[in-house]
Design a protein around this motif. Structure first.
Motif, short mmCIF file in Angstrom:
data_model
loop_
_atom_site.label_atom_id
_atom_site.label_comp_id
_atom_site.label_asym_id
_atom_site.label_seq_id
_atom_site.Cartn_x
_atom_site.Cartn_y
_atom_site.Cartn_z
N ASN A 200 0.65 -1.49 0.08
CA ASN A 200 0.08 0.44 -0.07
C ASN A 200 0.45 1.03 0.40
OD1 ASN A 200 -1.53 2.44 1.39
ND2 ASN A 200 -2.80 1.00 0.28
N ALA A 201 1.39 1.21 0.90
CA ALA A 201 2.46 2.18 0.32
C ALA A 201 3.44 2.21 -0.35
CB ALA A 201 3.66 1.93 2.30
N TRP A 202 3.99 1.48 -0.70
CA TRP A 202 4.49 1.63 -1.60
C TRP A 202 3.76 2.17 -3.43
CZ3 TRP A 202 2.51 -1.38 -6.34
CH2 TRP A 202 3.75 -1.21 -7.09
N TRP A 203 2.54 2.16 -3.28
CA TRP A 203 1.69 2.33 -4.32
C TRP A 203 1.44 4.30 -4.09
CZ3 TRP A 203 0.29 0.84 -9.20
CH2 TRP A 203 -0.75 1.38 -9.75
N ARG A 204 1.62 4.32 -3.28
CA ARG A 204 0.88 5.48 -2.31
C ARG A 204 1.97 6.48 -2.57
NH1 ARG A 204 -3.80 6.90 0.36
NH2 ARG A 204 -4.80 5.06 0.93
N MET A 205 2.95 5.91 -3.25
CA MET A 205 4.54 7.06 -3.15
C MET A 205 4.88 7.20 -4.68
SD MET A 205 5.28 7.46 0.22
CE MET A 205 6.89 8.62 -0.36
N LEU A 206 3.85 6.11 -5.73
CA LEU A 206 4.52 6.58 -6.79
C LEU A 206 3.38 7.63 -7.65
CD1 LEU A 206 4.15 2.46 -7.90
CD2 LEU A 206 6.72 4.09 -7.86
N ASP A 207 3.90 8.02 -8.39
CA ASP A 207 3.70 9.53 -9.23
C ASP A 207 3.01 8.74 -10.14
OD1 ASP A 207 5.33 8.22 -11.94
OD2 ASP A 207 6.39 9.63 -11.24
N THR A 208 1.92 9.03 -10.37
CA THR A 208 0.26 9.07 -11.32
C THR A 208 1.41 7.90 -12.65
OG1 THR A 208 -0.32 11.08 -10.91
CG2 THR A 208 -1.33 9.55 -12.85
N ALA A 209 2.44 8.67 -13.63
CA ALA A 209 2.89 7.96 -14.63
C ALA A 209 3.11 6.79 -14.18
CB ALA A 209 3.61 8.71 -14.97
N ALA A 210 3.87 6.72 -12.85
CA ALA A 210 4.40 5.65 -12.40
C ALA A 210 3.32 4.46 -12.60
CB ALA A 210 5.21 5.14 -11.26
N ARG A 211 2.23 4.89 -11.74
CA ARG A 211 0.94 3.67 -11.34
C ARG A 211 0.45 3.33 -12.96
NH1 ARG A 211 -2.14 7.29 -6.97
NH2 ARG A 211 -0.63 7.17 -5.22
N ASP A 212 0.43 4.36 -13.34
CA ASP A 212 0.01 3.67 -14.70
C ASP A 212 0.64 2.88 -15.68
OD1 ASP A 212 -2.42 5.86 -14.61
OD2 ASP A 212 -1.50 7.32 -16.21
N GLN A 213 1.81 2.94 -15.80
CA GLN A 213 2.67 2.44 -16.32
C GLN A 213 3.15 0.62 -15.68
OE1 GLN A 213 6.91 3.26 -16.06
NE2 GLN A 213 7.51 1.25 -17.01
N ALA A 214 2.66 0.37 -14.43
CA ALA A 214 2.42 -1.20 -14.07
C ALA A 214 1.19 -1.60 -13.71
CB ALA A 214 2.80 0.07 -12.21
N ALA A 215 0.70 -0.69 -14.35
CA ALA A 215 -1.31 -0.85 -14.50
C ALA A 215 -1.20 -1.57 -15.51
CB ALA A 215 -1.93 -0.02 -13.63
N LYS A 216 -0.45 -0.75 -16.78
CA LYS A 216 -1.03 -1.74 -18.06
C LYS A 216 -0.32 -2.62 -17.91
CE LYS A 216 -1.95 3.30 -20.23
NZ LYS A 216 -0.95 4.71 -20.98
N ALA A 217 1.53 -3.12 -17.67
CA ALA A 217 2.21 -3.78 -17.76
C ALA A 217 2.06 -4.97 -17.40
CB ALA A 217 3.80 -2.93 -17.76
N LEU A 218 1.12 -5.20 -16.26
CA LEU A 218 1.21 -5.91 -15.02
C LEU A 218 -0.46 -6.59 -14.91
CD1 LEU A 218 3.81 -5.08 -12.92
CD2 LEU A 218 3.53 -6.95 -14.51
N PRO A 219 -0.94 -7.18 -15.81
CA PRO A 219 -2.19 -7.46 -15.50
C PRO A 219 -2.77 -8.26 -14.57
CG PRO A 219 -1.91 -8.52 -17.93
CD PRO A 219 -0.78 -7.88 -16.90
N GLY A 220 -1.80 -8.55 -13.20
CA GLY A 220 -2.84 -8.91 -12.68
C GLY A 220 -1.86 -8.46 -10.75
N LEU A 221 -1.83 -7.60 -11.53
CA LEU A 221 -1.47 -6.23 -10.58
C LEU A 221 -2.52 -5.88 -9.22
CD1 LEU A 221 0.78 -4.83 -9.64
CD2 LEU A 221 -1.06 -2.24 -10.54
N GLY A 222 -3.89 -6.48 -10.12
CA GLY A 222 -4.71 -6.26 -8.95
C GLY A 222 -5.49 -6.95 -7.80
N LEU A 223 -4.23 -8.55 -7.86
CA LEU A 223 -4.56 -9.37 -7.55
C LEU A 223 -3.74 -9.68 -5.76
CD1 LEU A 223 -4.31 -12.50 -9.15
CD2 LEU A 223 -5.89 -11.87 -8.92
N LEU A 224 -2.27 -8.02 -6.20
CA LEU A 224 -1.87 -8.16 -4.53
C LEU A 224 -2.88 -6.84 -3.42
CD1 LEU A 224 1.30 -6.23 -5.86
CD2 LEU A 224 1.10 -8.66 -5.02
N ASP A 225 -3.42 -8.09 -1.94
CA ASP A 225 -3.85 -7.42 -0.90
C ASP A 225 -2.31 -5.78 -0.72
OD1 ASP A 225 -5.73 -9.27 -0.56
OD2 ASP A 225 -4.36 -10.69 0.01
N GLY A 226 -3.71 -5.05 -0.50
CA GLY A 226 -3.12 -3.77 -0.14
C GLY A 226 -2.80 -2.61 -0.85
#
Length: 542
Positions: A200-226
């Motif tokens: 949770n802390a890692w995600w919140r500390m990412l900027d918007t561009a980094a969040r968008d990049q991770a979400a697009k590159a990793l379809p299974g990202l939503g399986l992470l608790d937190g």
């Protein structure tokens, strides 16, 4: 002599430059996460500063000059492990200001006293001030003056709370699918109770561009608790749609390889079964927003084998009251509709009694429940053993870690875990894995035992373990896995449940959510925290 006394005064002033940061730590600028490690490092730097300054004075002293002790009194730095519910910007800015002052003054003292090691301590202070200033700005960007506990513990001082997950999260931010797979494996093991908070802390500390990049590159990202529930829902729906398309494409393609063609009937059967699982999830999600209910959120799923899914009616991150229902024997994704209905009617009843409260009701099929089939005697799969519960408990503990990590700051949020049948054993074992931090209330209905002898072993507050048993429920009196939660000696609070048929049938084992039933009303009162309204016997009914 005058020159040496001037050096002593200068050294004494320099020796006190880390006192203000130490006082900020003593005032508990933060608790938990890497705070103890940071406090220990600050204490070490203060001691090194004193030693370096005294050594420099010793080199400057002439015959007859006495080198004074520059040791500073203890400031009582008590940065302890524990929960932290918010950020106090003034204390954090005090810490940053003190480090910034030290960073500016110590290099000058190093030159005038001929003590290069003092300059190194100034460089350390500058690096800490810059890092904390950046992190504090990010935290206040998202959280205002009140930030979630994991963001404080691991986002603000993450560099001082090392974990195997740290490098993996960095790799995940760059789109590394292997790193995500390893994180999900750590999540399944559930040995690190801080993992979801770190995510949770890692995600919140990412900027918007980094969040968008991770979400697009990793379809299974939503399986992470937190991760935030809204992000998980969006990512998991996209993943589900992709899985549906992949399976549908398989139906139209007969393998050209003759060896694979021989296995095609079995493959076809598996594909059809998994498509049925996709349909079950889609139908469950479609129930959200109906009949006054809130939207449904897809927290995780797995269409393989017997299937798994976790769906919430209402956003748990914003809810005042969250309840997660854990089903038991014979549950599969094919039969998940009945479990979703139980979560839905419990939301309906709880909302009816407390319409002003924000409620989230979760149907949690996050484990492989035992089945009455040919695997009845397989130790890790049989309802007669606790093997399946052991695995399920780890997944359930990770879920609650994640719910606590991603929930918005609130002093009123309450988490109830409701275990039914074999699911009560899963719940009990998960509570033991996270003593004192698993749930606020535990409710067991139709339980064959929860793995402990007494309610106090489950690690929740006094009077916060509940048990309901229908007369005629053949499972409720088994006591197969520890003491019967409905027995007085267990120490749970009993709530009233209507009797089932006078003969032993499994109907009584499934009637706890019946419309207009007192058991459903009591479950809703427990979820809402209205314990004084919970009835314990028939004559108390309104």
């Amino acid at each position: 002599m005058v020159g040496f006394q001037h050096a002593v005064r200068h050294a004494a002033e320099a020796a006190g430059l880390l006192d203000e940061p130490a006082r900020a730590i003593a005032a508990q600028a933060w608790v938990g996460g890497g705070a103890p490690a940071f406090a220990a490092e600050l204490a070490r730097q203060r001691a090194a500063l004193t030693a370096a300054l005294e050594s420099a004075l010793g080199r400057l002293a002439k015959e007859g000059d006495a080198v004074p002790s520059l040791a500073r009194p203890s400031t009582g730095m008590t940065a302890v492990h524990g929960a932290f519910s918010g950020v106090e910007p003034a204390q954090l800015r005090r810490l940053i200001t003190g480090l910034t002052t030290a960073a500016g003054e110590l290099p000058r003292a190093a030159v005038s006293l001929g003590a290069p090691e003092v300059a190194a301590i100034g460089s350390w202070s500058a690096a800490q001030a810059d890092d904390l200033r950046r992190r504090l700005a990010l935290i206040l960007r998202d959280g205002g003056d009140l930030a979630p506990a994991p963001l404080v513990a691991f986002g603000l001082y993450g560099g001082h709370a090392p974990s195997a997950a740290t490098a993996l999260l960095t790799a995940v931010a760059g789109g590394d699918t292997a790193a995500l797979a390893r994180l999900l494996d750590l999540q399944r093991q559930a040995t690190d109770p801080t993992l979801a908070a770190r995510v949770n802390a890692w995600w919140r500390m990412l900027d918007t561009a980094a969040r968008d990049q991770a979400a697009k590159a990793l379809p299974g990202l939503g399986l992470l608790d937190g991760l935030p529930v809204t992000l998980r829902d969006r990512a998991n729906r996209e993943l589900l749609a992709g899985e549906k398309a992949r399976l549908a494409a398989l139906l139209t393609t007969v393998p050209s390889d003759p060896h694979l063609r021989l296995a095609w009937p079995a493959l076809l059967d598996r594909v059809m079964r998994e498509l049925d699982h996709v349909k079950a999830i889609e139908e469950g999600l479609a129930q959200g927003g109906r009949n006054g209910r809130p939207p449904a959120y897809l927290l995780s799923f797995d269409t393989r084998a017997l299937g798994q899914a976790v769906i919430s009616f209402g956003d748990p991150d914003e809810a005042d009251r969250v309840v997660a229902y854990v089903p038991g024997l014979n549950t599969t994704l094919a039969s998940y509709g009945s479990d979703l209905n139980r979560a839905a009617v419990l939301w309906d009843q709880a909302h009816f009694f407390a319409p002003s409260q924000r409620i989230a009701s979760i149907a949690w099929l996050g484990y492989r429940a035992p089945q009455i089939d040919w695997q009845l005697n397989v130790p890790g799969r049989s309802v007669a053993t606790d093997g399946a519960a052991e695995k399920g408990a780890r997944a359930l503990a990770s879920l609650t870690d994640g719910l606590r990590a991603s929930h918005g700051p609130s002093g009123t949020a309450n988490l109830t875990i409701l275990g039914h049948s074999y699911g009560s054993l899963v719940t009990g074992k998960a509570a033991v894995l996270r003593p004192g931090r698993f749930a606020d209330d535990l409710v067991f209905v139709g339980s064959p035992g929860v793995g402990v002898r007494r309610a106090e072993e489950l690690g929740v507050g006094p009077g916060r373990v509940w048990a309901g048993e229908a007369a005629g429920d053949p499972v409720a009196d088994l006591a197969r896995f520890g003491n019967d939660p409905g027995d007085d000696s267990f120490g749970a609070r009993r709530f009233y449940v209507e009797d089932g048929p006078f003969y032993l049938t499994f109907k009584a084992h499934s009637d706890y959510w019946n419309d207009e039933s007192e058991s459903l009303r009591n479950l809703a009162h427990i979820v809402n925290g209205n314990y004084h309204k919970v009835t314990t016997k028939a004559e108390e009914q309104p």
